[in-house]
Scaffold this motif. Structure first.
Motif, PDB file in Angstrom:
ATOM      1  N   ARG A  28       2.741   8.299  -5.185  1.00  0.00           N
ATOM      2  CA  ARG A  28       2.520   7.785  -6.537  1.00  0.00           C
ATOM      3  C   ARG A  28       3.817   7.306  -7.189  1.00  0.00           C
ATOM      4  O   ARG A  28       3.839   6.302  -7.900  1.00  0.00           O
ATOM      5  CB  ARG A  28       1.900   8.889  -7.397  1.00  0.00           C
ATOM      6  CG  ARG A  28       1.113   8.277  -8.540  1.00  0.00           C
ATOM      7  CD  ARG A  28       0.612   9.315  -9.468  1.00  0.00           C
ATOM      8  NE  ARG A  28       0.937   8.903 -10.827  1.00  0.00           N
ATOM      9  CZ  ARG A  28       0.952   9.727 -11.853  1.00  0.00           C
ATOM     10  NH1 ARG A  28       0.697  10.999 -11.672  1.00  0.00           N
ATOM     11  NH2 ARG A  28       1.233   9.274 -13.042  1.00  0.00           N
TER      12      ARG A  28
ATOM     13  N   THR B  92       6.406   6.008  -5.709  1.00  0.00           N
ATOM     14  CA  THR B  92       6.737   4.696  -5.133  1.00  0.00           C
ATOM     15  C   THR B  92       5.911   3.624  -5.820  1.00  0.00           C
ATOM     16  O   THR B  92       6.415   2.568  -6.216  1.00  0.00           O
ATOM     17  CB  THR B  92       6.442   4.694  -3.627  1.00  0.00           C
ATOM     18  OG1 THR B  92       6.870   5.913  -3.076  1.00  0.00           O
ATOM     19  CG2 THR B  92       7.132   3.533  -2.950  1.00  0.00           C
ATOM     20  N   GLU B  93       4.623   3.934  -5.956  1.00  0.00           N
ATOM     21  CA  GLU B  93       3.721   2.958  -6.548  1.00  0.00           C
ATOM     22  C   GLU B  93       4.153   2.635  -7.977  1.00  0.00           C
ATOM     23  O   GLU B  93       4.230   1.467  -8.372  1.00  0.00           O
ATOM     24  CB  GLU B  93       2.287   3.491  -6.522  1.00  0.00           C
ATOM     25  CG  GLU B  93       1.283   2.440  -6.899  1.00  0.00           C
ATOM     26  CD  GLU B  93      -0.133   3.006  -6.947  1.00  0.00           C
ATOM     27  OE1 GLU B  93      -0.333   4.124  -6.403  1.00  0.00           O
ATOM     28  OE2 GLU B  93      -0.988   2.335  -7.512  1.00  0.00           O
TER      29      GLU B  93
ATOM     30  N   THR C 131       5.478  -1.075  -9.054  1.00  0.00           N
ATOM     31  CA  THR C 131       4.632  -1.827  -9.981  1.00  0.00           C
ATOM     32  C   THR C 131       5.308  -1.960 -11.340  1.00  0.00           C
ATOM     33  O   THR C 131       4.747  -2.523 -12.267  1.00  0.00           O
ATOM     34  CB  THR C 131       3.260  -1.151 -10.167  1.00  0.00           C
ATOM     35  OG1 THR C 131       3.489   0.216 -10.515  1.00  0.00           O
ATOM     36  CG2 THR C 131       2.444  -1.238  -8.902  1.00  0.00           C
TER      37      THR C 131
ATOM     38  N   ASN D 144       0.837  -1.189   0.000  1.00  0.00           N
ATOM     39  CA  ASN D 144       0.000   0.000   0.000  1.00  0.00           C
ATOM     40  C   ASN D 144       0.872   1.239   0.000  1.00  0.00           C
ATOM     41  O   ASN D 144       0.903   1.990   0.975  1.00  0.00           O
ATOM     42  CB  ASN D 144      -0.911  -0.062   1.256  1.00  0.00           C
ATOM     43  CG  ASN D 144      -1.896   1.082   1.266  1.00  0.00           C
ATOM     44  OD1 ASN D 144      -2.154   1.714   0.245  1.00  0.00           O
ATOM     45  ND2 ASN D 144      -2.418   1.380   2.448  1.00  0.00           N
ATOM     46  N   PRO D 145       1.603   1.480  -1.100  1.00  0.00           N
ATOM     47  CA  PRO D 145       2.520   2.629  -1.116  1.00  0.00           C
ATOM     48  C   PRO D 145       1.762   3.946  -0.967  1.00  0.00           C
ATOM     49  O   PRO D 145       0.651   4.089  -1.489  1.00  0.00           O
ATOM     50  CB  PRO D 145       3.209   2.516  -2.476  1.00  0.00           C
ATOM     51  CG  PRO D 145       2.317   1.660  -3.298  1.00  0.00           C
ATOM     52  CD  PRO D 145       1.624   0.731  -2.366  1.00  0.00           C
TER      53      PRO D 145
END
Lengths: 301, 430
Positions: A290, A292-293, A297, A286-287
């Protein structure tokens, strides 16, 4: 002063640290992010460790005119592994090298901010850099055993620091270090053969044994498995998990799976900013940011 | 490329160019082979000319004389060491010759006969008697060196067909020599004098020992100074010195110094070491100092290059376990750089050994008969000796010049071989 460091510095100076980026949108995004938080207050998550041992606050590194990392604050806790992740040139290795003052060897590097080890400022005159590096050991990206025997590789640190007064004590340190590095069984009959004759994975474990032979408090690992195959990598990762019991470990890695496997906390660096720090499962599941996400991913990096 | 039918495809264009590329490669190879062959031919010619000119100097003609060591003739009967040391040994040689050639009469002919034997013969006899006074009163056959002209005739360097007036030996002398040869009293033996004697005006007595010792002391001084100073400078510049305008300036200057003509170093040595410091002229010490100055930049450059070639990961490894910078350099960097440093040093020393121009400026070109016993005694050096002999008019010095060149080349070859072996032996791979 040295080739490789200069290479690192050169990379950073020439602004190649955006390498691996794909979208212009992403760049704009990060620029906006930086404008919003010039003092690094943009770090989200929790920089605090449960049992802090090394504390960095407001660390800035300049290579000449280049601002390589900005205002990074991070706590490194005892008995835990913290992984530093991020795209190439984001400053994670630079930050790692601040922790044992390896950046001192780069002439153009200027480090500001506070870093304390067990409550003492590491840039303070009262703390010698040689003593600091004995307490904060380092394992490098490429296995770099000395071109000497396996025994001498491990014994070198204890010898120069005078940790063993007799031959038997030195033997004991070498034995214990190789055992803890999980290499003893493989090399016990060839201690006096050159360390450079081992396989890559064995060499890296030898380097780890060499590092723990001087009884450090913190171990810094700069992509220790990037030159190894998956089997050797698995052995090192098991070893890191073992070592966590006695040491504080900081590991830089490009492999998110590795970060997820070995670390308890993860710090995501981006273009010199520490974007997000949190418990590893939180960062990966649950980063909060944005960037990091996108990174975890696989949108870039 | 899309309308492939009319226009040649990329593959066709590439294939057309392929033949030209291979042709260029073939030409380049042929050029390389030609160049190597030319180099080889010159090398072979060079060695062939030197060996063919010089090999005969390693033997020398000796003449067997029956000498009766008569105390009466030597010193008027006095057998005390002082009297024997100043005795007349030339007389012994002469009387032995006259018994061998009883027909020779007249002052002029007798003088010609005496000239067949080297003046070294009397010193040889004297040394023999001084070493063993028991010889007095006995008779013995002694092989004494023949004069240079006899040696040249035996080696075929004097043309017997020439008119008598235009050759150094007359018909009579040639007849005597032939007679000696028929009686088996004339023989070519290994020329030990070439290796045990100092320089001499008489070719048959001239040797390279003095020059060799001069070169030896000189190189000793050179290596004792240039190696530690050069390596220390290289370590400092490479590992400790900050990189700024000053160190850049030093680097440029060192590189320039390596290109300064060696005779300039000789002038510097003359001005500083001899005229200012007041060191003796012709001394290997001064020669060594000058050659050390000349070799220093070569060693510094070689040492810096091999220090630079030590992988930075080794330095980081050492620093990472808490070695100080000094420990890093002396425990890890220097041992790994040492083979390269030694190779560079040996090549620098080989260059110093073959150097003659700066030595001319500091007086090492002098005619020195005595073999130097220390670095302060006047001496010459091997290349200077070659220069001196090459300048001598006597025919016998020609082959000795080539022989000295062969010895010098032998030493240079040995040094280069040592450099190669060292590099092979200690080369490390990562």
């Amino acid at each position: 002063m040295y080739g490789v460091n200069e290479g690192v510095a050169e990379d950073l100076r020439s602004g190649r640290f955006g390498a691996g980026f794909s979208g212009a949108e992403m760049l704009e995004n990060s620029a906006a992010q930086r404008a919003d938080s010039p003092d690094g207050a943009g770090t989200i998550g929790n920089i605090q460790a449960a049992n802090p041992y090394m504390v960095a606050s407001g660390v800035n590194v300049h290579y000449g005119d280049n601002h390589a990392i900005r205002n990074v604050s991070l706590e490194i806790g005892k008995n835990e592994v913290i992984a530093l992740i991020g795209p190439s040139g984001c400053g994670k290795t630079t930050f790692l090298r601040c922790l044992n003052r390896m950046n001192d060897t780069i002439e153009s590097a200027r480090v500001t901010g506070e870093i304390t080890l067990d409550g003492h400022e590491i840039h303070d005159k009262s703390l010698d850099v040689v003593a600091l590096r004995a307490r904060v050991g380092m394992v490098f990206q490429k296995p770099n055993p000395f071109p000497k025997s396996i025994y001498d590789n491990v014994a070198y640190g204890p010898r120069i620091h005078g940790l063993a007064s007799t031959r038997a004590e030195l033997d004991e340190i070498v034995h214990g270090s190789l055992q803890r590095a999980g290499l003893w069984e493989e090399v016990k009959n060839r201690l006096h053969e050159p360390g450079t004759g081992l396989s890559g994975g064995q060499q890296q474990r030898l380097c780890i044994a060499r590092t723990i032979a001087v009884s450090p408090e913190v171990i810094l690992m700069d992509e220790p498995c990037s030159a190894l195959d998956p089997i050797a990598t698995a052995r090192i990762e098991d070893l890191i998990d073992e070592l966590r019991r006695n040491y504080a470990i900081v590991i830089v890695t490009h492999s998110m799976q590795q970060a997820a496997r070995v670390s308890q906390r993860t710090a995501y660096f981006h273009l010199g900013d520490l974007v997000e720090v949190d418990a590893t499962n939180k960062v990966f599941s649950n980063p909060g940011h944005r960037l990091t996400e996108d990174y975890i991913t696989g949108r870039f990096g | 490329m899309s309308n492939g039918g009319q226009n040649p495809t990329a593959r066709q264009i590439m294939e057309r160019g392929l033949a030209r590329r291979y042709r260029k490669e073939r030409h380049f190879r042929a050029l390389g082979i030609t160049a190597s062959c030319i180099g080889l031919i010159f090398l072979v010619l060079f060695f062939a000319s030197i060996v063919s000119g010089g090999h005969s100097a390693f033997s020398q003609t000796y003449i067997a004389l029956d000498i009766s060591f008569d105390a009466q003739k030597i010193s008027g009967g006095d057998t005390s060491p002082e009297a024997l040391a100043t005795g007349d040994y030339a007389g012994l040689v002469k009387s032995s010759l006259y018994t061998l050639f009883p027909d020779v009469k007249g002052r002029s002919d007798k003088r010609k006969l005496n000239r067949l034997i080297s003046v070294g013969a009397e010193y040889q006899l004297q040394d023999k008697v001084m070493a063993n006074p028991g010889l007095i009163g006995t008779e013995a056959q002694v092989w004494v060196p023949a004069a240079a002209n006899v040696d040249m005739l035996v080696k075929g360097n004097i043309d017997r067909e020439l008119d008598e007036r235009s050759r150094p030996l007359g018909d009579k002398e040639i007849a005597w020599i032939d007679q000696l040869e028929q009686q088996g009293l004339l023989d070519r033996q290994f020329n030990t004098a070439l290796f045990t004697n100092g320089d001499s005006r008489d070719p048959e007595l001239a040797g390279i020992r003095g020059a060799l010792m001069g070169s030896f002391y000189m190189l000793l001084v050179t290596i004792a100074l240039a190696f530690p100073i050069g390596v220390a400078a290289a370590i400092y510049l490479e590992e400790f010195a900050p990189k700024n305008r000053w160190t850049d300036l030093i680097e440029v200057n060192i590189n320039n110094l390596a290109a300064v003509p060696s005779i300039v170093f000789g002038l510097l040595g003359l001005a500083v070491f001899i005229n200012f410091v007041g060191l003796p002229r012709s001394a290997p010490l001064v020669g060594g100092l000058v050659l050390a100055l000349m070799t220093l930049p070569v060693i510094i450059i070689a040492a810096r290059a091999s220090i630079k070639a030590v992988p930075p990961s080794i330095r980081e490894a050492a620093l990472g376990v808490g070695a100080s910078q000094m420990q890093t350099v002396f425990h890890h960097v220097l041992p790994l750089a040492l083979p390269g440093i030694m190779t560079g040093t040996i090549i620098g020393m080989a260059r110093a050994l073959g150097e003659s121009a700066p030595l001319l400026m500091i007086g090492m070109v002098a005619f020195v008969v005595d073999i130097p016993q220390s670095a302060m005694d006047p001496a010459s050096a091997l290349p200077v000796q070659i220069f001196l002999w090459a300048d001598s008019p006597e025919r016998a010095f020609v082959e000795r010049t080539s022989a000295a060149i062969l010895v010098l080349l032998g030493f240079l070859l040995m040094m280069n071989l040592a450099a190669v072996l060292l590099r092979r032996r200690f080369e490390r791979k990562w």
